[in-house]
Design a protein around this motif. Structure first.
Motif, PDB file in Angstrom:
ATOM      1  N   SER A 134       0.815  -1.209   0.000  1.00  0.00           N
ATOM      2  CA  SER A 134       0.000   0.000   0.000  1.00  0.00           C
ATOM      3  C   SER A 134       0.852   1.264   0.000  1.00  0.00           C
ATOM      4  CB  SER A 134      -0.928   0.007   1.209  1.00  0.00           C
ATOM      5  OG  SER A 134      -1.872  -1.019   1.082  1.00  0.00           O
ATOM      6  N   ALA A 135       2.048   1.158   0.520  1.00  0.00           N
ATOM      7  CA  ALA A 135       2.938   2.321   0.533  1.00  0.00           C
ATOM      8  C   ALA A 135       3.405   2.680  -0.881  1.00  0.00           C
ATOM      9  CB  ALA A 135       4.143   2.039   1.423  1.00  0.00           C
ATOM     10  N   LEU A 136       3.289   1.735  -1.809  1.00  0.00           N
ATOM     11  CA  LEU A 136       3.756   1.971  -3.169  1.00  0.00           C
ATOM     12  C   LEU A 136       2.772   2.761  -4.022  1.00  0.00           C
ATOM     13  CD1 LEU A 136       5.154  -1.586  -3.948  1.00  0.00           C
ATOM     14  CD2 LEU A 136       6.426   0.423  -3.173  1.00  0.00           C
ATOM     15  N   SER A 137       1.489   2.564  -3.794  1.00  0.00           N
ATOM     16  CA  SER A 137       0.502   3.165  -4.678  1.00  0.00           C
ATOM     17  C   SER A 137      -0.827   3.342  -3.956  1.00  0.00           C
ATOM     18  CB  SER A 137       0.298   2.275  -5.904  1.00  0.00           C
ATOM     19  OG  SER A 137      -0.847   2.650  -6.621  1.00  0.00           O
ATOM     20  N   PRO A 138      -1.473   4.487  -4.161  1.00  0.00           N
ATOM     21  CA  PRO A 138      -2.808   4.667  -3.569  1.00  0.00           C
ATOM     22  C   PRO A 138      -3.838   3.693  -4.162  1.00  0.00           C
ATOM     23  CG  PRO A 138      -2.047   6.720  -4.605  1.00  0.00           C
ATOM     24  CD  PRO A 138      -0.993   5.686  -4.817  1.00  0.00           C
ATOM     25  N   LEU A 139      -3.644   3.282  -5.415  1.00  0.00           N
ATOM     26  CA  LEU A 139      -4.567   2.324  -6.018  1.00  0.00           C
ATOM     27  C   LEU A 139      -4.446   0.960  -5.363  1.00  0.00           C
ATOM     28  CD1 LEU A 139      -4.254   3.235  -9.805  1.00  0.00           C
ATOM     29  CD2 LEU A 139      -6.119   3.781  -8.231  1.00  0.00           C
ATOM     30  N   VAL A 140      -3.221   0.565  -5.052  1.00  0.00           N
ATOM     31  CA  VAL A 140      -3.009  -0.713  -4.373  1.00  0.00           C
ATOM     32  C   VAL A 140      -3.606  -0.648  -2.976  1.00  0.00           C
ATOM     33  CG1 VAL A 140      -1.274  -2.305  -3.459  1.00  0.00           C
ATOM     34  CG2 VAL A 140      -0.956  -1.281  -5.714  1.00  0.00           C
ATOM     35  N   GLU A 141      -3.442   0.475  -2.309  1.00  0.00           N
ATOM     36  CA  GLU A 141      -4.017   0.641  -0.974  1.00  0.00           C
ATOM     37  C   GLU A 141      -5.540   0.515  -1.031  1.00  0.00           C
ATOM     38  OE1 GLU A 141      -4.207   3.758   2.761  1.00  0.00           O
ATOM     39  OE2 GLU A 141      -3.351   4.419   0.863  1.00  0.00           O
ATOM     40  N   ARG A 142      -6.151   1.163  -1.985  1.00  0.00           N
ATOM     41  CA  ARG A 142      -7.609   1.095  -2.127  1.00  0.00           C
ATOM     42  C   ARG A 142      -8.062  -0.338  -2.405  1.00  0.00           C
ATOM     43  NH1 ARG A 142     -11.136   4.046  -6.829  1.00  0.00           N
ATOM     44  NH2 ARG A 142     -13.130   3.188  -6.198  1.00  0.00           N
ATOM     45  N   TYR A 143      -7.347  -1.009  -3.285  1.00  0.00           N
ATOM     46  CA  TYR A 143      -7.695  -2.392  -3.621  1.00  0.00           C
ATOM     47  C   TYR A 143      -7.581  -3.299  -2.401  1.00  0.00           C
ATOM     48  CZ  TYR A 143      -7.405  -7.069  -5.509  1.00  0.00           C
ATOM     49  OH  TYR A 143      -7.594  -8.397  -5.735  1.00  0.00           O
ATOM     50  N   THR A 144      -6.481  -3.202  -1.663  1.00  0.00           N
ATOM     51  CA  THR A 144      -6.286  -4.101  -0.525  1.00  0.00           C
ATOM     52  C   THR A 144      -7.282  -3.791   0.597  1.00  0.00           C
ATOM     53  OG1 THR A 144      -4.489  -2.717   0.348  1.00  0.00           O
ATOM     54  CG2 THR A 144      -3.867  -4.594  -1.022  1.00  0.00           C
ATOM     55  N   ARG A 145      -7.625  -2.525   0.794  1.00  0.00           N
ATOM     56  CA  ARG A 145      -8.651  -2.194   1.798  1.00  0.00           C
ATOM     57  C   ARG A 145     -10.000  -2.774   1.393  1.00  0.00           C
ATOM     58  NH1 ARG A 145      -9.668   3.341   2.232  1.00  0.00           N
ATOM     59  NH2 ARG A 145      -8.135   3.807   0.652  1.00  0.00           N
ATOM     60  N   SER A 146     -10.338  -2.655   0.113  1.00  0.00           N
ATOM     61  CA  SER A 146     -11.607  -3.190  -0.376  1.00  0.00           C
ATOM     62  C   SER A 146     -11.639  -4.710  -0.268  1.00  0.00           C
ATOM     63  CB  SER A 146     -11.840  -2.771  -1.827  1.00  0.00           C
ATOM     64  OG  SER A 146     -11.927  -1.380  -1.923  1.00  0.00           O
ATOM     65  N   LEU A 147     -10.542  -5.347  -0.614  1.00  0.00           N
ATOM     66  CA  LEU A 147     -10.469  -6.798  -0.529  1.00  0.00           C
ATOM     67  C   LEU A 147     -10.596  -7.273   0.917  1.00  0.00           C
ATOM     68  CD1 LEU A 147     -10.076  -9.451  -2.035  1.00  0.00           C
ATOM     69  CD2 LEU A 147      -7.608  -9.122  -1.806  1.00  0.00           C
ATOM     70  N   ALA A 148      -9.926  -6.590   1.832  1.00  0.00           N
ATOM     71  CA  ALA A 148     -10.005  -6.949   3.245  1.00  0.00           C
ATOM     72  C   ALA A 148     -11.432  -6.777   3.767  1.00  0.00           C
ATOM     73  CB  ALA A 148      -9.030  -6.111   4.063  1.00  0.00           C
ATOM     74  N   ALA A 149     -12.114  -5.715   3.345  1.00  0.00           N
ATOM     75  CA  ALA A 149     -13.496  -5.487   3.771  1.00  0.00           C
ATOM     76  C   ALA A 149     -14.421  -6.570   3.216  1.00  0.00           C
ATOM     77  CB  ALA A 149     -13.968  -4.103   3.321  1.00  0.00           C
ATOM     78  N   TRP A 150     -14.181  -6.976   1.976  1.00  0.00           N
ATOM     79  CA  TRP A 150     -14.996  -8.024   1.366  1.00  0.00           C
ATOM     80  C   TRP A 150     -14.822  -9.352   2.100  1.00  0.00           C
ATOM     81  CZ3 TRP A 150     -13.400 -12.406  -1.499  1.00  0.00           C
ATOM     82  CH2 TRP A 150     -14.438 -13.079  -2.135  1.00  0.00           C
ATOM     83  N   VAL A 151     -13.581  -9.698   2.414  1.00  0.00           N
ATOM     84  CA  VAL A 151     -13.307 -10.944   3.129  1.00  0.00           C
ATOM     85  C   VAL A 151     -13.940 -10.897   4.523  1.00  0.00           C
ATOM     86  CG1 VAL A 151     -11.480 -12.359   4.177  1.00  0.00           C
ATOM     87  CG2 VAL A 151     -11.231 -11.511   1.835  1.00  0.00           C
ATOM     88  N   ALA A 152     -13.801  -9.771   5.217  1.00  0.00           N
ATOM     89  CA  ALA A 152     -14.396  -9.636   6.550  1.00  0.00           C
ATOM     90  C   ALA A 152     -15.914  -9.768   6.480  1.00  0.00           C
ATOM     91  CB  ALA A 152     -14.002  -8.299   7.165  1.00  0.00           C
TER      92      ALA A 152
END
Length: 49
Positions: A12-30
């Motif tokens: 996530s530190a590399l790109s805001p798009l990656v951060e958004r994707y990983t947050r969305s994925l984590a929310a979906w899994v939760a």
């Protein structure tokens, strides 16, 4: 999940798009975990023990 959280934090530190994707994925899994845990007895194993 621990490995996912560690890797997603580093990526996530590399790109805001990656951060958004990983947050969305984590929310979906939760959400999936919560839904399966609270939906009904249909998604739980019988108490064989």
């Amino acid at each position: 999940m621990d490995a996912f959280e560690e890797e997603s934090a580093a990526l996530s530190a590399l790109s805001p798009l990656v951060e958004r994707y990983t947050r969305s994925l984590a929310a979906w899994v939760a959400g999936n975990h919560e839904w399966h845990a609270t939906n009904s007895h249909r998604y739980r194993l019988p108490d064989y023990w």
